[in-house]
Design a protein around this motif. Structure first.
Motif, mmCIF file in Angstrom:
data_model
loop_
_atom_site.group_PDB
_atom_site.id
_atom_site.type_symbol
_atom_site.label_atom_id
_atom_site.label_comp_id
_atom_site.label_asym_id
_atom_site.label_seq_id
_atom_site.Cartn_x
_atom_site.Cartn_y
_atom_site.Cartn_z
ATOM 1 N N TRP A 281 1.106 -1.063 -0.031
ATOM 2 C CA TRP A 281 0.293 0.116 0.136
ATOM 3 C C TRP A 281 0.612 1.357 0.027
ATOM 4 C CZ3 TRP A 281 -4.608 0.022 3.850
ATOM 5 C CH2 TRP A 281 -5.052 1.747 3.587
ATOM 6 N N SER A 282 2.080 1.668 0.693
ATOM 7 C CA SER A 282 3.000 2.377 0.908
ATOM 8 C C SER A 282 3.751 2.052 1.486
ATOM 9 C CB SER A 282 2.100 3.368 0.787
ATOM 10 O OG SER A 282 3.274 4.407 2.034
ATOM 11 N N PHE A 283 4.799 3.023 1.178
ATOM 12 C CA PHE A 283 6.632 2.917 1.791
ATOM 13 C C PHE A 283 6.362 3.730 3.046
ATOM 14 C CE2 PHE A 283 6.769 1.251 -1.762
ATOM 15 C CZ PHE A 283 7.372 -0.612 -1.815
ATOM 16 N N GLY A 284 7.460 3.800 4.106
ATOM 17 C CA GLY A 284 8.185 4.425 4.578
ATOM 18 C C GLY A 284 8.724 4.904 5.610
ATOM 19 N N PRO A 285 9.352 5.361 6.208
ATOM 20 C CA PRO A 285 8.672 7.026 6.337
ATOM 21 C C PRO A 285 9.130 8.079 5.262
ATOM 22 C CG PRO A 285 10.828 7.417 7.640
ATOM 23 C CD PRO A 285 10.177 5.266 6.916
ATOM 24 N N ARG A 286 7.886 8.844 5.489
ATOM 25 C CA ARG A 286 8.728 9.951 4.308
ATOM 26 C C ARG A 286 7.535 9.104 3.003
ATOM 27 N NH1 ARG A 286 12.607 11.216 7.344
ATOM 28 N NH2 ARG A 286 11.754 12.982 8.095
ATOM 29 N N LYS A 287 7.062 8.290 2.820
ATOM 30 C CA LYS A 287 6.834 7.437 1.664
ATOM 31 C C LYS A 287 7.864 6.873 0.411
ATOM 32 C CE LYS A 287 2.089 9.489 1.387
ATOM 33 N NZ LYS A 287 1.656 11.010 0.326
ATOM 34 N N CYS A 288 8.845 7.439 1.559
ATOM 35 C CA CYS A 288 10.185 5.836 0.477
ATOM 36 C C CYS A 288 11.632 5.047 1.717
ATOM 37 C CB CYS A 288 11.320 7.314 -0.680
ATOM 38 S SG CYS A 288 11.857 8.696 0.310
ATOM 39 N N GLY A 289 10.653 4.927 2.599
ATOM 40 C CA GLY A 289 11.647 4.724 3.383
ATOM 41 C C GLY A 289 11.578 3.000 3.088
ATOM 42 N N PRO A 290 12.912 2.521 4.436
ATOM 43 C CA PRO A 290 12.413 1.414 4.052
ATOM 44 C C PRO A 290 11.856 0.508 4.907
ATOM 45 C CG PRO A 290 14.248 1.514 6.015
ATOM 46 C CD PRO A 290 13.735 2.925 5.097
ATOM 47 N N ASN A 291 10.671 0.424 5.230
ATOM 48 C CA ASN A 291 9.217 -0.150 6.069
ATOM 49 C C ASN A 291 8.255 -0.414 4.823
ATOM 50 O OD1 ASN A 291 10.590 -0.105 8.789
ATOM 51 N ND2 ASN A 291 10.519 1.822 8.082
ATOM 52 N N ILE A 292 7.630 -1.128 5.070
ATOM 53 C CA ILE A 292 5.840 -1.669 4.341
ATOM 54 C C ILE A 292 4.745 -0.959 4.998
ATOM 55 C CG2 ILE A 292 5.317 -3.364 3.005
ATOM 56 C CD1 ILE A 292 7.666 -3.825 1.995
ATOM 57 N N LEU A 293 4.034 -0.901 4.265
ATOM 58 C CA LEU A 293 2.512 -1.077 5.094
ATOM 59 C C LEU A 293 1.905 -2.026 4.090
ATOM 60 C CD1 LEU A 293 0.515 -0.071 6.735
ATOM 61 C CD2 LEU A 293 -0.314 2.197 4.814
ATOM 62 N N LEU A 294 0.544 -2.807 4.096
ATOM 63 C CA LEU A 294 0.589 -4.323 3.263
ATOM 64 C C LEU A 294 -1.072 -3.252 3.138
ATOM 65 C CD1 LEU A 294 2.313 -7.788 3.654
ATOM 66 C CD2 LEU A 294 2.613 -5.775 1.947
ATOM 67 N N SER A 295 -1.829 -4.295 2.418
ATOM 68 C CA SER A 295 -3.468 -3.794 2.468
ATOM 69 C C SER A 295 -3.883 -5.251 2.486
ATOM 70 C CB SER A 295 -4.000 -2.649 1.845
ATOM 71 O OG SER A 295 -4.121 -3.477 0.429
ATOM 72 N N LYS A 296 -4.216 -6.425 3.388
ATOM 73 C CA LYS A 296 -5.033 -7.766 3.294
ATOM 74 C C LYS A 296 -6.777 -7.437 3.529
ATOM 75 C CE LYS A 296 -0.629 -10.067 4.131
ATOM 76 N NZ LYS A 296 -0.369 -11.422 4.132
ATOM 77 N N PHE A 297 -7.414 -6.394 3.547
ATOM 78 C CA PHE A 297 -8.886 -6.782 4.125
ATOM 79 C C PHE A 297 -9.154 -6.060 2.369
ATOM 80 C CE2 PHE A 297 -7.004 -2.557 4.049
ATOM 81 C CZ PHE A 297 -8.023 -1.447 3.366
ATOM 82 N N GLU A 298 -10.584 -7.057 2.621
ATOM 83 C CA GLU A 298 -11.276 -7.016 1.460
ATOM 84 C C GLU A 298 -11.772 -6.010 1.191
ATOM 85 O OE1 GLU A 298 -14.344 -9.760 2.026
ATOM 86 O OE2 GLU A 298 -12.377 -11.954 2.562
ATOM 87 N N GLY A 299 -12.218 -5.879 -0.451
ATOM 88 C CA GLY A 299 -12.963 -4.516 -0.928
ATOM 89 C C GLY A 299 -11.948 -3.624 -1.299
ATOM 90 N N TYR A 300 -10.582 -3.655 -1.375
ATOM 91 C CA TYR A 300 -9.739 -2.399 -1.257
ATOM 92 C C TYR A 300 -8.655 -2.449 -2.353
ATOM 93 C CZ TYR A 300 -6.639 1.876 -0.716
ATOM 94 O OH TYR A 300 -6.242 2.896 -0.491
ATOM 95 N N ARG A 301 -8.402 -2.658 -3.842
ATOM 96 C CA ARG A 301 -7.532 -3.247 -4.391
ATOM 97 C C ARG A 301 -6.557 -1.818 -4.822
ATOM 98 N NH1 ARG A 301 -11.557 -2.915 -7.228
ATOM 99 N NH2 ARG A 301 -10.788 -1.225 -9.275
ATOM 100 N N LYS A 302 -6.082 -0.510 -4.000
ATOM 101 C CA LYS A 302 -5.086 0.737 -4.304
ATOM 102 C C LYS A 302 -3.700 -0.007 -3.854
ATOM 103 C CE LYS A 302 -3.959 5.531 -3.930
ATOM 104 N NZ LYS A 302 -4.584 6.543 -3.068
ATOM 105 N N THR A 303 -2.546 0.435 -4.962
ATOM 106 C CA THR A 303 -1.538 -0.198 -4.688
ATOM 107 C C THR A 303 -0.152 0.857 -4.767
ATOM 108 O OG1 THR A 303 -0.815 -1.709 -6.739
ATOM 109 C CG2 THR A 303 -1.673 -2.893 -4.641
#
Length: 595
Positions: A281-303
């Motif tokens: 879903w996103s990287f962080g911090p500042r949207k370009c860092g070495p951490n990852i956010l994943l979306s595993k819930f239903e009804g959402y497809r944005k990557t």
């Protein structure tokens, strides 16, 4: 000077040329090319060139590859003038220093401090001397060196502090409650056995379930190396979401993004990472860092891979508030729970995002607002019909404005619906988007705290040349400063040994002087920033088993390197530090009376 701007190209006329001549060429009007090579200077470029540039008579000339330096700026200090009236000279001097030294960085922090980032202790001293004597020419005050750290999580250890397998010893009462107090989870936050955190917003309209997992070391290194590419992806994705006009991405960049995605898929293997790359879903911090956010819930497809498939905007019940979840993730990765340092190598998984109560409340509020609007509209119509015929122009203009407002563009109606949804859910706890940001940030922090937390220290690669008779003293200095020897080899044809080791940046101040003093100048070290390394010790460790209790004692007050670093950073930032300054403070008396 005539200046004009083009896409990535700056054009101007050269008005100053300086030629460095010697006594052999003095008085010559014509210089051969062999003498001019390396002896020519062009003036007037200080306003346009920062570190390096490519000069050409044709704008079609491809730029040269920028210089790559082995040293990375890692040590930072805050600089200020001793007399506040000399601040303009300091700003100008730091700007000149930034142009003169290709390896230094000049920053202005959010607090307003002017920060100098250098490669090490010797480089820092050189830059400060140049700033005082050559560029700013004023007296300055310098803070203590600020050493950066990172926070991360690891897998649960299999052995305890006395190297016995965990789970087979007899548990005893915990002597200290520091760990329980540190990891205390407040009421209203649910934690399951696998570390899944479930939290609700203050108004109970939305519920989030977040889990934290450590990323493989290869993935963390890959994210660090491709931070510029991730930043390009984020800029393109934000322009797609906001319907801004943007140039098409170059095919080379698209190929690099595709290759980056394939490398991530190769390194994220296993059952728990199944389809993880397609759910980023996103990287962080500042949207370009070495951490990852994943979306595993239903009804959402944005990557983050929108730039590859050019998908349209997300159309779902989450689209109005998905930026709030990303913002909460960015805040959580920017400052961790241990000492407010950035996170590194952590993956947050959103497994549930329930907004059913919010939808019900929004529909109920929307019905009420529509009924209120209908009653107001009928009142306005009655008022318009009851107006006398002497005001035809005003009534017609008002009706025209109402018609124009009702026939707006789809973007304006979309923005108004988003604002209306936001205002419908605003209550005594504030806007709903702000509640989502705070809830996501706290959920990420609690998900970190239920996992084994570790500090990461910046490490230097240390190369030391020494003779055989001083090897023991070199090893003594390295072990005293938490260094670790990697390799030792003898240089052919000489009696010199080359020692390669790693040394924490926090322990490097005064290292070169100490090693020269201990070896009488027979050993000389060279330090270059290498990588980030996890400090093995748990900063919150307390004895929990009988063997640990017998080995470390009741207080368990042996030196903990990770806790020492953590407390030092917390003190510098003004955070609470749990430590005992005086224990059993009693007035001491002598046995004999004072005469």
């Amino acid at each position: 000077m005539e200046i004009k701007f083009m896409t990535g190209v700056l054009a101007w006329k050269i008005l100053m040329i300086h030629i460095c001549i010697s006594h052999q060429t003095r008085g010559m009007w014509y210089l051969p090319v062999q003498l001019m090579a390396g002896a020519l200077g062009i003036g007037g470029l200080q306003e346009f060139v920062l570190k390096s540039a490519t000069l050409s008579t044709s704008p079609a000339c491809p730029p040269f590859t920028p210089l790559n330096f082995e040293a990375t700026p890692i040590v930072r200090v805050a600089v200020e003038p001793k007399h506040p009236s000399e601040m303009p000279q300091l700003v100008r001097g730091m700007k000149l220093l930034n142009q003169a030294d290709p390896c230094v960085q000049v920053l202005i922090q959010e607090t307003g401090e002017h920060v100098l980032v250098t490669a090490g202790e010797v480089h820092l001293q050189r830059c400060l001397d140049d700033l005082k004597e050559r560029f700013a020419k004023i007296q300055i005050s310098v803070s203590e060196p600020i050493i950066p750290f990172r926070e991360t999580i690891t897998r649960p250890p299999k052995v305890d502090m006395v190297n016995e397998e965990i789970g087979k010893q007899q548990k005893v009462a915990v002597i200290h409650q520091a760990k329980e107090d540190q990891n205390k989870i407040p009421e209203g936050v649910q934690v399951d056995s696998d570390g899944l955190i479930t939290m609700s917003t203050p108004n109970k309209y939305a519920t989030l379930s977040v889990r934290a997992m450590p990323l493989p070391e290869e993935v963390t290194q890959l994210l660090e190396e491709n931070s510029d590419l991730i930043r390009t992806m984020e800029q393109f994705n934000s322009s797609l979401n906001e319907d801004k006009k943007m140039h098409e991405i170059n095919q080379k960049i698209l190929d690099r993004i595709q290759e980056f995605k394939q490398k991530l898929e190769k390194n994220l293997q296993g059952r728990k990472w199944r389809n993880a790359v397609d759910q980023i879903w996103s990287f962080g911090p500042r949207k370009c860092g070495p951490n990852i956010l994943l979306s595993k819930f239903e009804g959402y497809r944005k990557t983050v891979w929108q730039c590859l498939d050019k998908t349209t905007k997300e159309v779902s019940k989450y689209r109005d508030f998905d930026n709030s979840i990303v913002s909460g993730f960015q805040l959580a990765t920017l400052s961790g729970p241990m000492c407010e340092e950035p996170l590194m190598g952590v993956c947050f998984i959103v497994e549930k995002w329930d907004m059913s109560k919010a939808e019900e409340q929004m529909s109920a509020n929307r019905q009420d607002s529509e009924e209120l609007d209908a009653t107001e509209q009928t009142k306005n119509e009655d008022k318009v019909t009851s107006l006398p015929s002497s005001y035809p122009t005003e009534s017609s203009s008002e009706n025209k404005k109402l018609q124009d407002g009702s026939q707006g563009s789809p973007n304006s109606s979309e923005k108004s619906s988003k604002r209306k949804g936001e205002t419908l859910l605003a209550d005594c706890y504030g806007p709903f988007s702000g509640q989502l940001i705070a809830t996501m940030k706290e959920a990420c922090r609690y998900a970190l705290q239920v996992k084994p937390q570790r500090l990461m220290a910046a490490m230097y690669t240390c190369e030391i040349m020494a003779t055989a008779e001083v090897l023991g003293r070199v090893y003594a200095v390295l072990s005293k400063r938490e260094g670790r020897v990697l390799q030792e080899e003898m240089k052919e044809g000489t009696d010199m040994f080359i020692i390669k080791a790693v040394l924490p940046v926090a322990e490097s101040f005064g290292f070169a002087d100490e090693i020269r003093k201990r070896t009488s100048g027979l050993a000389s070290p060279q330090l270059v920033f290498s990588h980030w390394e996890i400090i093995s010790g748990d900063p919150f460790w307390v004895p929990t088993t009988e063997e640990e209790y017998l080995h470390f004692g009741e207080k368990a007050d042996s030196e903990n390197q990770a806790r020492k670093y953590m407390n030092a950073v917390r003190k510098r930032k003004g955070l609470y530090v749990e430590e005992k300054i005086v224990e059993h403070a009693e007035k001491q008396r002598t046995l004999s009376r004072n005469k």
